[in-house]
Design a protein around this motif. Structure first.
Motif, PDB file in Angstrom:
ATOM      1  N   SER A  53       0.806  -1.215   0.000  1.00  0.00           N
ATOM      2  CA  SER A  53       0.000   0.000   0.000  1.00  0.00           C
ATOM      3  C   SER A  53       0.848   1.278   0.000  1.00  0.00           C
ATOM      4  N   SER A 315      -7.156  -1.723   8.477  1.00  0.00           N
ATOM      5  CA  SER A 315      -7.001  -1.961   9.919  1.00  0.00           C
ATOM      6  C   SER A 315      -6.854  -0.671  10.728  1.00  0.00           C
ATOM      7  N   CYS A 317      -8.323   2.272   9.711  1.00  0.00           N
ATOM      8  CA  CYS A 317      -9.317   3.206   9.178  1.00  0.00           C
ATOM      9  C   CYS A 317     -10.426   3.496  10.176  1.00  0.00           C
ATOM     10  N   THR A 319     -12.918   5.689   8.746  1.00  0.00           N
ATOM     11  CA  THR A 319     -13.817   6.378   7.811  1.00  0.00           C
ATOM     12  C   THR A 319     -15.286   6.000   8.049  1.00  0.00           C
ATOM     13  N   ASP A 350      -8.344  -3.714  -1.572  1.00  0.00           N
ATOM     14  CA  ASP A 350      -7.439  -2.918  -0.732  1.00  0.00           C
ATOM     15  C   ASP A 350      -7.921  -2.846   0.714  1.00  0.00           C
ATOM     16  N   GLY A 352      -7.924  -4.662   4.928  1.00  0.00           N
ATOM     17  CA  GLY A 352      -8.664  -5.707   5.631  1.00  0.00           C
ATOM     18  C   GLY A 352      -8.053  -7.095   5.516  1.00  0.00           C
ATOM     19  N   GLY A 373      -1.573  -3.246   3.864  1.00  0.00           N
ATOM     20  CA  GLY A 373      -0.841  -2.294   4.700  1.00  0.00           C
ATOM     21  C   GLY A 373      -0.316  -2.997   5.930  1.00  0.00           C
ATOM     22  N   SER A 374      -1.219  -3.272   6.881  1.00  0.00           N
ATOM     23  CA  SER A 374      -0.795  -3.837   8.177  1.00  0.00           C
ATOM     24  C   SER A 374      -0.099  -5.186   8.014  1.00  0.00           C
ATOM     25  N   TYR A 397       2.820   1.817  12.703  1.00  0.00           N
ATOM     26  CA  TYR A 397       1.992   1.728  11.496  1.00  0.00           C
ATOM     27  C   TYR A 397       0.871   2.747  11.659  1.00  0.00           C
ATOM     28  N   GLY A 399      -2.408   5.206   9.848  1.00  0.00           N
ATOM     29  CA  GLY A 399      -3.322   5.495   8.744  1.00  0.00           C
ATOM     30  C   GLY A 399      -2.893   6.786   8.072  1.00  0.00           C
ATOM     31  N   MET A 400      -3.087   6.856   6.760  1.00  0.00           N
ATOM     32  CA  MET A 400      -2.720   8.086   6.056  1.00  0.00           C
ATOM     33  C   MET A 400      -3.729   9.198   6.346  1.00  0.00           C
ATOM     34  N   GLY A 401      -4.842   8.815   6.976  1.00  0.00           N
ATOM     35  CA  GLY A 401      -5.821   9.820   7.384  1.00  0.00           C
ATOM     36  C   GLY A 401      -5.713  10.122   8.875  1.00  0.00           C
ATOM     37  N   ARG A 413      -5.624  12.930   0.312  1.00  0.00           N
ATOM     38  CA  ARG A 413      -6.334  11.677   0.102  1.00  0.00           C
ATOM     39  C   ARG A 413      -7.797  11.795   0.546  1.00  0.00           C
ATOM     40  N   TYR A 414      -8.009  12.668   1.517  1.00  0.00           N
ATOM     41  CA  TYR A 414      -9.364  12.833   2.068  1.00  0.00           C
ATOM     42  C   TYR A 414      -9.965  14.156   1.594  1.00  0.00           C
ATOM     43  N   GLN A 425      -9.350  10.392   9.888  1.00  0.00           N
ATOM     44  CA  GLN A 425     -10.104   9.207   9.449  1.00  0.00           C
ATOM     45  C   GLN A 425      -9.227   7.965   9.594  1.00  0.00           C
TER      46      GLN A 425
HETATM   47  P1  XMP Z   1      -4.813  -2.676   5.952  1.00  0.00           P
HETATM   48  O1  XMP Z   1      -6.015  -3.341   6.523  1.00  0.00           O
HETATM   49  O2  XMP Z   1      -4.082  -3.522   4.978  1.00  0.00           O
HETATM   50  O3  XMP Z   1      -5.391  -1.426   5.137  1.00  0.00           O
HETATM   51  O4  XMP Z   1      -3.924  -2.131   7.025  1.00  0.00           O
HETATM   52  C1  XMP Z   1      -4.585  -0.606   4.337  1.00  0.00           C
HETATM   53  C2  XMP Z   1      -5.466   0.338   3.536  1.00  0.00           C
HETATM   54  O5  XMP Z   1      -6.190   1.217   4.396  1.00  0.00           O
HETATM   55  C3  XMP Z   1      -6.469   2.442   3.707  1.00  0.00           C
HETATM   56  N1  XMP Z   1      -6.039   3.528   4.581  1.00  0.00           N
HETATM   57  C4  XMP Z   1      -6.880   4.257   5.327  1.00  0.00           C
HETATM   58  N2  XMP Z   1      -8.228   4.261   5.387  1.00  0.00           N
HETATM   59  N3  XMP Z   1      -8.105   5.955   7.044  1.00  0.00           N
HETATM   60  C5  XMP Z   1      -8.842   5.146   6.250  1.00  0.00           C
HETATM   61  O6  XMP Z   1     -10.078   5.178   6.328  1.00  0.00           O
HETATM   62  C6  XMP Z   1      -6.752   6.016   7.023  1.00  0.00           C
HETATM   63  O7  XMP Z   1      -6.118   6.746   7.759  1.00  0.00           O
HETATM   64  C7  XMP Z   1      -6.104   5.129   6.098  1.00  0.00           C
HETATM   65  N4  XMP Z   1      -4.800   4.934   5.772  1.00  0.00           N
HETATM   66  C8  XMP Z   1      -4.808   3.944   4.838  1.00  0.00           C
HETATM   67  C9  XMP Z   1      -5.695   2.397   2.412  1.00  0.00           C
HETATM   68  O8  XMP Z   1      -6.624   2.083   1.393  1.00  0.00           O
HETATM   69  C10 XMP Z   1      -4.695   1.288   2.656  1.00  0.00           C
HETATM   70  O9  XMP Z   1      -4.233   0.678   1.465  1.00  0.00           O
END
Ligand code: XMP
Length: 497
Positions: A53, A315, A317, A319, A350, A352, A373-374, A397, A399-401, A413-414, A425
């Motif tokens: 990711s 993981s 997120c 949102t 992408d 989960g 990502g995770s 680790y 979140g980009m939000g 991104r948001y 988010q």
């Molecule tokens: P996993 O579950 O693999 O998810 O850790 C990675 C994906 O999560 C998204 N992403 C975010 N979604 N807030 C969100 O709602 C965030 O801060 C955030 N950062 C990443 C993104 O699609 C990534 O690939």
């Protein structure tokens, strides 16, 4: 017995991967017959369905290189300046060896003041420019420096460095590198790597070569472009300034670009898709994120070569809680794939993914690859250093939000506006140390192959065909999910391989 996907997913529920289970099919072939090669986009093929990711705690140069070596691909994040992002792409593509070293460079007139100057590298490489942009003049190893007298240590490097222009070519393969080390019986335990124009781009150590020997053999071949370099992707946003960023990334050799947005069905993204397709007709473009058929339809019509599926399933997120929009990931993947498959646009599931079973579910429900990502963030290839938390080695680790990441710029991104209030988010957290992706991804792929074999699917394409014909599913009750995991034990050791 069981439900067809069509019937199961039309009941109005938003199902996650854990909510559903496949009924087994018929095994008519050995597990090694299962082929996981797939398409990332209409024009890019991968030998494993794995994408890292574009997050600043997941994909920079080391991850992108390793993912390409494995036969997947890494998407370099854009939470940095465009020149930094371009440098990550160049570094990932600069050599064939799977592990990046980040050597320390100095010019001949520089001095070494303490062992700290080596920054845990076994040596310092000396080039005319003092960086990686010129040819090698010599080197100083830690051992060599420690053996100098105090007086000699104060001299410039030119006075005591070992003069050598010995380097291996950027595209040397493992057997050539092993041969190099075997031929040289002396103490030297590293070799610089020269790029296409002779400049020094990296270094390979004996330890890294040994480390690779302990990892599973990678079968299927890496993701190479026509120029013989690893394929690397990069993310951008949909702001006007992203057009300039894209120019840098294309010059650096990005093979595919991901429009990074949590809700991709927007006028901004559609205009950006049209601009990119017109300006760079050769460049592969992934749009998203989307979770509904109509969102997907809009982006497909605008011209994307691949679609990224998921909203709020990641993981880190929040949102779905903050904005009340999103979809369970199993439902999202199934619904979007049912429309994307008509236009032959591959989809990337992408977020989960926390185990190999989730990958089997994503691919069988219609995805051509999974973005993680995770699952990858605790690896040695992810950016950042390990820390110890409650006695466990972990890596950060985020979140980009998350507020922390957005402060660095990822609020695009948001569709956030820097002058307005920032609403998080995503969260900041930590994940457990998992070792190298070069080791655990091949094991994960073997587990995915076993899942495919249980279903009776020989390939990703086969799984998609099964979904539309004989495959049957059921929803797992809460108790069935408990039963499907480890339960009833006082303790157990969690060792995936
Ligand atoms: P996993 O579950 O693999 O998810 O850790 C990675 C994906 O999560 C998204 N992403 C975010 N979604 N807030 C969100 O709602 C965030 O801060 C955030 N950062 C990443 C993104 O699609 C990534 O690939």
């Amino acid at each position: 017995d069981g439900f067809t996907a069509k019937n199961l997913f039309r009941q109005g529920y938003s199902y996650t991967y854990d909510d559903v289970i496949f009924l087994p099919g018929y095994i008519g072939f050995p597990v090694d017959k299962v082929d996981l090669s797939t398409k990332l986009t209409s024009n890019i093929s991968l030998s494993i369905p794995c994408v890292s990711s574009p997050m600043d705690t997941v994909t920079e140069s080391s991850m992108a290189r390793a993912m390409a070596v494995l036969g997947g691909i890494g998407i370099i994040h854009s939470n940095c300046s465009s020149s930094e992002q371009a440098a990550y792409i160049r570094a990932a593509k600069a050599g064939h060896f799977p592990i990046l070293s980040n050597p320390v460079f100095r010019s001949p007139s520089d001095r070494i003041y303490s062992l700290d100057d080596f920054e845990s590298s076994p040596c310092i490489l000396v080039t005319q420019s003092g960086d990686s942009n010129s040819e090698l003049m010599g080197y100083v190893s830690q051992l060599h420096w420690m053996e100098l007298t105090d007086g000699d240590k104060e001299a410039p490097l030119i006075d005591y460095m070992v003069k050598s222009a010995d380097a291996i070519a950027w595209n040397s393969d493992l057997s050539e590198i092993v041969q190099y080390f075997n031929e040289d019986g002396s103490k030297i335990d590293f070799v610089p790597v020269a790029g296409k124009s002779g400049e020094i781009v990296d270094m390979v150590t004996r330890d890294d070569v040994e480390r690779l020997r302990g990892y599973p053999r990678i079968v299927g071949g890496g993701t190479l472009g026509a120029d013989g370099e690893w394929m690397v992707g990069a993310s951008i946003g949909t702001r006007e300034s992203d057009k300039e960023r894209l120019e840098h990334l294309v010059k650096a050799g990005a093979n595919v670009v991901v429009l990074d947005s949590s809700q991709g069905n927007s006028i901004y993204q559609i205009e950006m898709i049209k601009y990119i397709k017109k300006t760079y007709p050769e460049l592969d473009l992934i749009g998203g994120n989307v979770v509904t058929m109509s969102q997907a339809d809009n982006l497909i019509k605008a011209g994307v070569d691949g679609l990224r599926i998921g909203m709020g399933s990641g993981s880190i997120c929040t949102t779905q809680e903050v904005c009340a929009v999103g979809r369970g990931q199993a439902t999202a993947v199934y619904k979007v794939s049912s429309i994307a498959s008509q236009s032959k646009v591959p989809i990337i599931a992408d977020g989960g993914i926390s185990n190999s079973g989730h990958i089997v579910k994503a691919l069988t429900l219609g995805a051509s690859s999974v973005m993680m990502g995770s699952f990858l963030a605790g690896s040695s290839e992810a950016p950042g250093a390990y820390m110890v938390q409650n006695g466990q080695r972990v890596k950060r680790y985020r979140g980009m939000g998350s507020l922390e990441a957005m402060t660095k710029g990822s609020d695009a991104r948001y569709l956030g506006d820097t002058t307005k209030l920032k609403i998080a988010q995503g969260v900041v957290g930590a994940v457990a140390d998992k070792g190298s992706v070069l080791k655990f991804v091949p094991y994960t792929m073997q587990a995915v192959k076993q899942g495919f074999q249980d279903l009776g699917a020989c390939s990703v394409q086969d799984a998609h065909e099964l979904l539309a014909s004989t495959l049957r599913l059921e929803v797992r009750t809460g108790a069935a999910q408990v039963e499907g995991g480890v339960h009833g034990l006082v303790s157990f050791e969690k060792k995936p391989f």
